[in-house]
Design an enzyme around this catalytic site. Structure first.
Site, PDB file in Angstrom:
ATOM      1  N   ASP A 198      -4.138  10.103  15.105  1.00 25.90           N
ATOM      2  CA  ASP A 198      -4.548   9.673  13.760  1.00 25.90           C
ATOM      3  C   ASP A 198      -5.176   8.288  13.805  1.00 25.90           C
ATOM      4  O   ASP A 198      -4.901   7.429  12.961  1.00 25.90           O
ATOM      5  CB  ASP A 198      -3.347   9.687  12.813  1.00 25.90           C
ATOM      6  CG  ASP A 198      -3.769   9.707  11.336  1.00 25.90           C
ATOM      7  OD1 ASP A 198      -4.919  10.097  11.062  1.00 25.90           O
ATOM      8  OD2 ASP A 198      -2.959   9.328  10.481  1.00 25.90           O
ATOM      9  N   GLY A 249       0.838  -1.195   0.000  1.00 26.11           N
ATOM     10  CA  GLY A 249       0.000   0.000   0.000  1.00 26.11           C
ATOM     11  C   GLY A 249       0.866   1.236   0.000  1.00 26.11           C
ATOM     12  O   GLY A 249       2.095   1.172  -0.070  1.00 26.11           O
ATOM     13  N   LYS A 302       8.135   0.086   5.715  1.00 30.58           N
ATOM     14  CA  LYS A 302       7.577   1.385   5.348  1.00 30.58           C
ATOM     15  C   LYS A 302       8.740   2.276   4.903  1.00 30.58           C
ATOM     16  O   LYS A 302       9.690   2.506   5.653  1.00 30.58           O
ATOM     17  CB  LYS A 302       6.852   2.017   6.533  1.00 30.58           C
ATOM     18  CG  LYS A 302       6.139   3.314   6.191  1.00 30.58           C
ATOM     19  CD  LYS A 302       5.570   3.995   7.436  1.00 30.58           C
ATOM     20  CE  LYS A 302       4.413   3.244   8.005  1.00 30.58           C
ATOM     21  NZ  LYS A 302       3.753   4.022   9.094  1.00 30.58           N
ATOM     22  N   GLY A 316       0.902   5.404   1.769  1.00 27.83           N
ATOM     23  CA  GLY A 316       0.294   6.438   2.599  1.00 27.83           C
ATOM     24  C   GLY A 316       1.021   7.754   2.428  1.00 27.83           C
ATOM     25  O   GLY A 316       1.862   7.910   1.534  1.00 27.83           O
ATOM     26  N   GLY A 317       0.683   8.711   3.316  1.00 25.94           N
ATOM     27  CA  GLY A 317       1.339  10.003   3.238  1.00 25.94           C
ATOM     28  C   GLY A 317       2.822   9.922   3.528  1.00 25.94           C
ATOM     29  O   GLY A 317       3.613  10.732   3.052  1.00 25.94           O
ATOM     30  N   PHE A 318       3.227   8.927   4.327  1.00 23.21           N
ATOM     31  CA  PHE A 318       4.635   8.724   4.670  1.00 23.21           C
ATOM     32  C   PHE A 318       5.415   8.192   3.471  1.00 23.21           C
ATOM     33  O   PHE A 318       6.544   8.584   3.210  1.00 23.21           O
ATOM     34  CB  PHE A 318       4.691   7.721   5.827  1.00 23.21           C
ATOM     35  CG  PHE A 318       6.052   7.486   6.413  1.00 23.21           C
ATOM     36  CD1 PHE A 318       6.973   6.696   5.768  1.00 23.21           C
ATOM     37  CD2 PHE A 318       6.395   8.043   7.624  1.00 23.21           C
ATOM     38  CE1 PHE A 318       8.216   6.462   6.318  1.00 23.21           C
ATOM     39  CE2 PHE A 318       7.625   7.816   8.185  1.00 23.21           C
ATOM     40  CZ  PHE A 318       8.534   7.017   7.524  1.00 23.21           C
ATOM     41  N   GLY A 319       4.790   7.292   2.722  1.00 22.93           N
ATOM     42  CA  GLY A 319       5.459   6.639   1.600  1.00 22.93           C
ATOM     43  C   GLY A 319       4.901   5.238   1.417  1.00 22.93           C
ATOM     44  O   GLY A 319       3.978   4.817   2.128  1.00 22.93           O
TER      45      GLY A 319
END
Length: 655
Positions: free
Chosen positions: A464, A346, A367, A348-351
């Site tokens: 979050d 997947g 991640k 996300g905003g992190f990477g």
């Protein structure tokens, strides 16, 4: 001069005594045809295969009963294959009985493996000492003793640090320097040692290696716990796992040569420095203008600022966590098949997040921080420092991280069932999560939050909490993940504030969304939203599902006031759940999403209300955002907000 040294190395033999090397005990002996010899023979037939079948090429075993029990440990070099490992350990058993005849305690060293056996149990306790074997080359570098010592020290210490922080406790390296011949190094520990014990063993080995260095072009120090070796020619298989560019002091030369060169150097400096300064100013101006046009100068300055923080983070974690692993970037590349798109789980905003497989068969989730993201590093540092200290069944386990240049990687346990949103918001999968599983998930999330707010060493506000940040293991147990936005509070603090409001729309409490004020009650609000989503199978932000109501909160409140709260339940669980229990869960959820933080319960209260049917629940007031309604007009979609009376106008048809 470097070329001369390399030619000599090709012509002259590497003058070390040939393997195997043995360390024989002067203690007790076993008799021919004894039970001890029988046990040793049996062990020699099983331990080589056991080591070869292990991904780390390491094995321990014990055979027989006291006083004839034989304990053994073997470790093969990390760069050889399983077949070579099995052959080396088998040879070590044979040679051990010949080189140390009838000795109950012996250690045998080869280039590619180590074997030690004893009648004392040293396998789990590390009793008995490392039994060092030290071999030094007779060839010497022409550089000064100080330069050689500096280069060798840089090489072995850098390689040892990487090995101690890797999962296999094995690392290879190459050192390149313009003023010195290329050198290669290999360091390895027994993989069952902790990172701290491994590092301690390496310190002892390096001290012995440097004790009588004397400009030697090669040395090996082998022990039963760890080994270390460097040479001026490549002696291991595969590419070096670490490349080191050292800045060594130049070799010493005679004084008259130095004086002659000093005059030339001063003349060169007098001419070159002004020219170089002018050229540097021009280059910097051009680069600055280009970066300014592209809008990346801010990112560059942030990355520069982050570097000392990265070093501080590494040392802090090394000091405080023995179970935390620093993975090598090459190790992560191999585990994720070079970050293959097929391995991507997947983004996300992190990477992006990738699935990986370590050599020992352990599945991991990696991640990867998006490159050059100043904001991302702040989140990265937050997550590492927080989760490395947290231990709870309902929190995702952070196994380690990797920090190399611009690469920042977090390594988690792999959870095969993805995240909660994958099940509850998908009509095809929602039936896979019956009410019993949903109740267990709700209770697990509540317990995880309670730990963060009250029982951990630090009071942590997640900020979050949402369905996509609840991961599920193979038994569908929930684990709270993604601590990139989390905040640490002291036990005396009840709230904090920030000018940088970050989070996910639909889960943010009104006081945080409008004023930047966060507290443990902010997480309680998010939990209430999540609880309603689990019960209904609907996302809070999908206003088109709720008729005139913009969100799930208003829709739920309308059903509650009308006494038809049972209509909130997702169809697949409506017939499974007891109505009294359903009403209690909806009541708790509405209490969690109250507009005022003071009216919301703590997570301690929430856990008590969910677990204890005898607790009398107060009637909830209206929730936050409850009167956000959709007013249908011919030309616009008007939304009235309860918190600050802002009116948002949007076109009825998307463009």
């Amino acid at each position: 001069m470097a070329m001369v040294i390399l030619l000599l190395l090709l012509v002259l033999p590497f003058a070390l005594a040939g393997p195997p090397w043995q360390v024989c005990s002067n203690g007790s002996k076993y008799a021919p045809n004894s039970a001890y010899l029988e046990n040793l023979t049996l062990l020699s037939s099983t331990l080589p295969k056991k080591a070869a079948s292990n991904a780390t090429l390491f094995a321990t075993d014990a055979v027989g009963v006291a006083p004839d029990t034989v304990f053994a440990v073997t470790l093969c070099r990390g760069d050889i294959n399983a077949s070579a490992c099995e052959g080396c350990v088998s040879s070590a058993f044979q040679e051990g009985q010949q080189l140390c005849p009838y000795s109950k305690d012996a250690t045998i060293y080869y280039d590619t493996c180590m074997l030690t056996f004893s009648n004392k149990n040293f396998v789990d306790t590390n009793v008995g000492g490392p039994n060092w074997n030290i071999q030094r080359s007779v060839l010497k570098f022409t550089a000064s003793a100080n330069s050689t010592r500096q280069m060798v020290s840089t090489l072995i210490n850098s390689t040892a640090q990487s090995a101690a922080n890797s999962s296999r406790r094995f690392w290879t390296s190459r050192l390149d320097d313009s003023s010195f011949p290329t050198m290669y190094c290999l360091t390895q520990c027994r993989p069952n040692l902790t990172a701290g014990d491994c590092a301690s063993c390496f310190r002892s080995a390096s001290q012995m290696m440097l004790q009588d260095l004397d400009r030697r072009v090669g040395c090996r120090v082998q022990g039963t716990w760890c080994s270390m070796r460097y040479e001026a020619n490549k002696f291991f298989q595969g590419d070096p796992m670490l490349l080191i560019a050292a800045s060594a002091a130049p070799p010493e030369v005679e004084k008259n040569v130095q004086q002659h060169r000093q005059k030339r150097v001063l003349l060169i400096i007098a001419v070159a420095v002004p020219l170089a300064s002018i050229l540097l100013c021009i280059i910097c101006s051009v680069v600055w203008m280009k970066r300014r046009r592209k809008g990346i100068i801010i990112i560059t300055s942030q990355a520069t600022t982050n570097r000392p923080e990265e070093d501080e983070l590494v040392w802090r974690l090394e000091e405080n966590s023995s179970e935390f692993t620093f993975f090598g970037f090459t190790e992560i590349l191999h585990a994720t098949c070079n970050f293959s798109i097929k391995n991507q789980l997947g983004r996300g905003g992190f990477g992006p997040v990738y699935k990986g497989l370590l050599p020992d068969g352990t599945e991991i989730a990696v991640k990867r921080l998006a490159s050059h993201s100043g904001q991302g590093f702040t989140e990265f540092k937050n997550e590492v420092q927080l989760i490395a200290k947290l231990q709870h069944n309902n929190l995702v386990k952070l196994m380690g991280c990797c920090i190399q240049s611009d690469e920042k990687l977090l390594v988690y346990e792999y959870l095969p069932n993805k995240s909660l949103d994958f099940f509850i918001f998908d009509g095809n999968r929602t039936t896979l999560v019956d009410w019993n599983k949903r109740r267990a998930i709700i209770e697990g999330i509540a317990q995880g939050l309670l730990y963060l707010h009250k029982h951990s060493r630090l009071r942590i506000i997640h900020r979050d909490l949402k369905a996509s940040n609840i991961l599920l293991d193979q038994d569908m147990n929930p684990k709270i993940a993604d601590f990139g936005l989390a905040k640490i509070c002291s036990s005396n603090e009840t709230q904090g504030s920030t000018n940088r409001i970050v989070g996910t729309h639909g889960y943010m409490s009104p006081e945080y969304a409008s004023e930047g004020i966060y507290s443990i009650k902010s997480d309680v609000f998010s939990f209430g939203v999540l609880l309603l989503e689990i019960l209904s199978g609907k996302m809070n932000s999908r206003h088109h599902e709720y008729g005139d109501f913009l969100n799930l909160l208003g829709y739920t409140w309308n059903l509650w006031e009308g006494g038809i709260w049972i209509d909130l339940l997702e169809v697949s669980i409506a017939n499974e759940i007891d109505k009294t229990e359903a009403k209690r869960y909806i009541n708790v959820a509405l209490m969690c999403v109250q507009e005022s933080a003071d009216d919301r319960p703590t997570m301690s209260d929430v856990v008590a209300m969910l677990d204890n049917e005898s607790v009398v629940l107060p009637e909830p007031n209206h929730p936050a955002y409850f009167n956000q309604r959709v007013i249908h007009e011919s030309a616009s979609l008007v939304v009235s907000c309860s918190t600050n009376d802002v009116t948002i106008t949007a076109e009825p048809h998307g463009r």
